[in-house]
Structure formats: structure tokens, C-alpha cells
Design a protein around this motif. Structure first.
Motif, PDB file in Angstrom:
ATOM      1  N   CYS A   1      -1.932  -4.463   5.524  1.00 10.80           N
ATOM      2  CA  CYS A   1      -0.241  -5.703   6.031  1.00 10.80           C
ATOM      3  C   CYS A   1      -0.513  -5.205   7.382  1.00 10.80           C
ATOM      4  O   CYS A   1      -0.485  -5.052   7.990  1.00 10.80           O
ATOM      5  N   GLU A   2       0.452  -7.485   7.345  1.00 10.76           N
ATOM      6  CA  GLU A   2       0.110  -7.714   8.644  1.00 10.76           C
ATOM      7  C   GLU A   2       1.465  -6.688   9.664  1.00 10.76           C
ATOM      8  O   GLU A   2       1.442  -7.918  10.210  1.00 10.76           O
ATOM      9  N   ASP A   3       2.440  -6.758   9.187  1.00 12.68           N
ATOM     10  CA  ASP A   3       3.565  -6.741   9.469  1.00 12.68           C
ATOM     11  C   ASP A   3       3.104  -5.240  10.058  1.00 12.68           C
ATOM     12  O   ASP A   3       4.034  -4.807  11.319  1.00 12.68           O
ATOM     13  N   CYS A   4       3.003  -4.245   9.083  1.00 10.65           N
ATOM     14  CA  CYS A   4       2.790  -2.513   9.479  1.00 10.65           C
ATOM     15  C   CYS A   4       1.784  -1.640   9.957  1.00 10.65           C
ATOM     16  O   CYS A   4       1.360  -0.525  10.539  1.00 10.65           O
TER      17      CYS A   4
ATOM     18  N   VAL B   1       1.097  -7.363  -2.783  1.00  9.84           N
ATOM     19  CA  VAL B   1       2.454  -6.300  -1.754  1.00  9.84           C
ATOM     20  C   VAL B   1       1.776  -5.581  -0.896  1.00  9.84           C
ATOM     21  O   VAL B   1       1.635  -4.331  -1.716  1.00  9.84           O
ATOM     22  N   CYS B   2       2.289  -4.678   0.162  1.00  9.48           N
ATOM     23  CA  CYS B   2       2.315  -4.189   0.664  1.00  9.48           C
ATOM     24  C   CYS B   2       3.116  -2.941   0.303  1.00  9.48           C
ATOM     25  O   CYS B   2       4.096  -3.134   0.010  1.00  9.48           O
ATOM     26  N   VAL B   3       2.346  -1.524   0.079  1.00  7.53           N
ATOM     27  CA  VAL B   3       2.568   0.179  -1.176  1.00  7.53           C
ATOM     28  C   VAL B   3       3.136   0.805   0.006  1.00  7.53           C
ATOM     29  O   VAL B   3       4.299   1.765   0.099  1.00  7.53           O
ATOM     30  N   ALA B   4       2.937   0.350   1.290  1.00  6.98           N
ATOM     31  CA  ALA B   4       3.949   1.014   2.481  1.00  6.98           C
ATOM     32  C   ALA B   4       6.281   0.643   2.693  1.00  6.98           C
ATOM     33  O   ALA B   4       6.676   0.983   2.638  1.00  6.98           O
ATOM     34  N   CYS B   5       5.461  -0.567   3.189  1.00  5.24           N
ATOM     35  CA  CYS B   5       7.054  -1.405   3.042  1.00  5.24           C
ATOM     36  C   CYS B   5       7.249  -2.745   2.143  1.00  5.24           C
ATOM     37  O   CYS B   5       8.268  -3.098   2.402  1.00  5.24           O
ATOM     38  N   GLY B   6       5.826  -3.310   1.662  1.00  6.07           N
ATOM     39  CA  GLY B   6       6.877  -4.086   0.802  1.00  6.07           C
ATOM     40  C   GLY B   6       6.699  -6.033   1.356  1.00  6.07           C
ATOM     41  O   GLY B   6       6.877  -6.096   0.852  1.00  6.07           O
ATOM     42  N   SER B   7       6.417  -5.018   2.324  1.00  7.01           N
ATOM     43  CA  SER B   7       5.737  -7.162   2.850  1.00  7.01           C
ATOM     44  C   SER B   7       5.030  -7.380   2.060  1.00  7.01           C
ATOM     45  O   SER B   7       3.986  -7.138   1.535  1.00  7.01           O
ATOM     46  N   ARG B   8       5.149  -9.074   2.144  1.00  3.91           N
ATOM     47  CA  ARG B   8       4.304 -10.283   1.237  1.00  3.91           C
ATOM     48  C   ARG B   8       2.675 -11.157   1.606  1.00  3.91           C
ATOM     49  O   ARG B   8       1.941 -10.902   1.690  1.00  3.91           O
ATOM     50  N   ASN B   9       3.267  -9.795   3.721  1.00  3.09           N
ATOM     51  CA  ASN B   9       2.081 -10.664   4.705  1.00  3.09           C
ATOM     52  C   ASN B   9       1.340  -9.914   4.254  1.00  3.09           C
ATOM     53  O   ASN B   9       0.539  -9.117   5.285  1.00  3.09           O
ATOM     54  N   VAL B  10       0.329  -9.728   3.644  1.00  2.00           N
ATOM     55  CA  VAL B  10      -0.639  -8.994   3.543  1.00  2.00           C
ATOM     56  C   VAL B  10      -2.290  -9.722   3.152  1.00  2.00           C
ATOM     57  O   VAL B  10      -1.822 -10.624   2.754  1.00  2.00           O
ATOM     58  N   ARG B  11      -3.085  -9.172   3.926  1.00  2.00           N
ATOM     59  CA  ARG B  11      -4.471 -10.128   3.774  1.00  2.00           C
ATOM     60  C   ARG B  11      -5.500  -8.839   3.511  1.00  2.00           C
ATOM     61  O   ARG B  11      -5.985  -7.879   3.385  1.00  2.00           O
ATOM     62  N   ARG B  12      -6.522  -9.845   3.589  1.00  2.00           N
ATOM     63  CA  ARG B  12      -8.387  -9.379   2.694  1.00  2.00           C
ATOM     64  C   ARG B  12      -8.518  -7.833   3.709  1.00  2.00           C
ATOM     65  O   ARG B  12      -9.052  -9.543   4.499  1.00  2.00           O
ATOM     66  N   GLY B  13      -8.887  -6.937   3.286  1.00  2.00           N
ATOM     67  CA  GLY B  13      -9.517  -6.591   5.210  1.00  2.00           C
ATOM     68  C   GLY B  13     -11.032  -6.438   4.395  1.00  2.00           C
ATOM     69  O   GLY B  13     -11.890  -7.590   2.942  1.00  2.00           O
ATOM     70  N   PHE B  14     -12.618  -5.796   4.681  1.00  2.00           N
ATOM     71  CA  PHE B  14     -13.964  -6.712   4.466  1.00  2.00           C
ATOM     72  C   PHE B  14     -14.309  -6.130   3.086  1.00  2.00           C
ATOM     73  O   PHE B  14     -15.481  -5.930   3.024  1.00  2.00           O
ATOM     74  N   GLY B  15     -13.281  -4.694   2.577  1.00  2.00           N
ATOM     75  CA  GLY B  15     -14.099  -4.592   0.953  1.00  2.00           C
ATOM     76  C   GLY B  15     -13.369  -5.423   0.083  1.00  2.00           C
ATOM     77  O   GLY B  15     -13.831  -6.766   0.579  1.00  2.00           O
ATOM     78  N   GLY B  16     -13.606  -4.696  -0.825  1.00  2.00           N
ATOM     79  CA  GLY B  16     -13.416  -5.746  -1.866  1.00  2.00           C
ATOM     80  C   GLY B  16     -14.584  -6.295  -3.031  1.00  2.00           C
ATOM     81  O   GLY B  16     -15.674  -6.019  -2.069  1.00  2.00           O
TER      82      GLY B  16
END
Length: 68
Positions: free
Chosen positions: A8-11, A29-44
Motif C-alpha cells: 500500500c502506497e498510503d500506509c 485494495v489494502c487489507v489494513a486501510c482500504g486504500s486502492r493506492n496499491v502496487r505489486r511488489g517483487f513477489g508474484g
């Protein structure tokens, strides 16, 4: 099963998301704050069941002792 590491880019919360399909924007969608400002990490990719990551020793199997 595909697993995605998201941040999450916000929290700053880092979490994994397991889905049975490709990741969609609606899934981000962030599981902690509900923000949609989320990016993929290095995993996946694909979750490797029964394999150890590089440099990590796998847990012993049930047949190796210690379990009843």
C-alpha cells in the motif's frame, strides 16, 4: 495458485493476495486501510508448494520423525 505481493502506497502495509486468476485492479485494495493506492511488489507468480526458497532449508517431512 497465483500469489501476489502487494504494498500500500498510503500506509506502507505489505500483504500477499491469493487469487485463482490474473490480478485485476479491483483486487488491489489494502487489507489494513482500504486504500486502492496499491502496487505489486517483487513477489508474484506461482506459489511453489513443497519447494524451499533459495537459501532456506525446507521443514522436515512427517515421516522424518518427531510426529506421531
Amino acid at each position: 495458485m497465483p500469489t501476489y505481493e502487494l504494498t500500500c502506497e498510503d500506509c506502507g502495509e505489505r500483504f500477499d493476495l491469493f487469487v485463482m486468476r490474473m490480478l485485476r485492479d479491483d483486487d488491489k485494495v489494502c487489507v489494513a486501510c482500504g486504500s486502492r493506492n496499491v502496487r505489486r511488489g517483487f513477489g508474484g507468480g506461482v506459489l511453489g508448494v513443497g519447494t524451499a526458497a533459495a537459501g532456506v532449508t525446507a521443514a522436515p517431512s512427517c515421516s522424518s520423525g518427531g510426529f506421531t
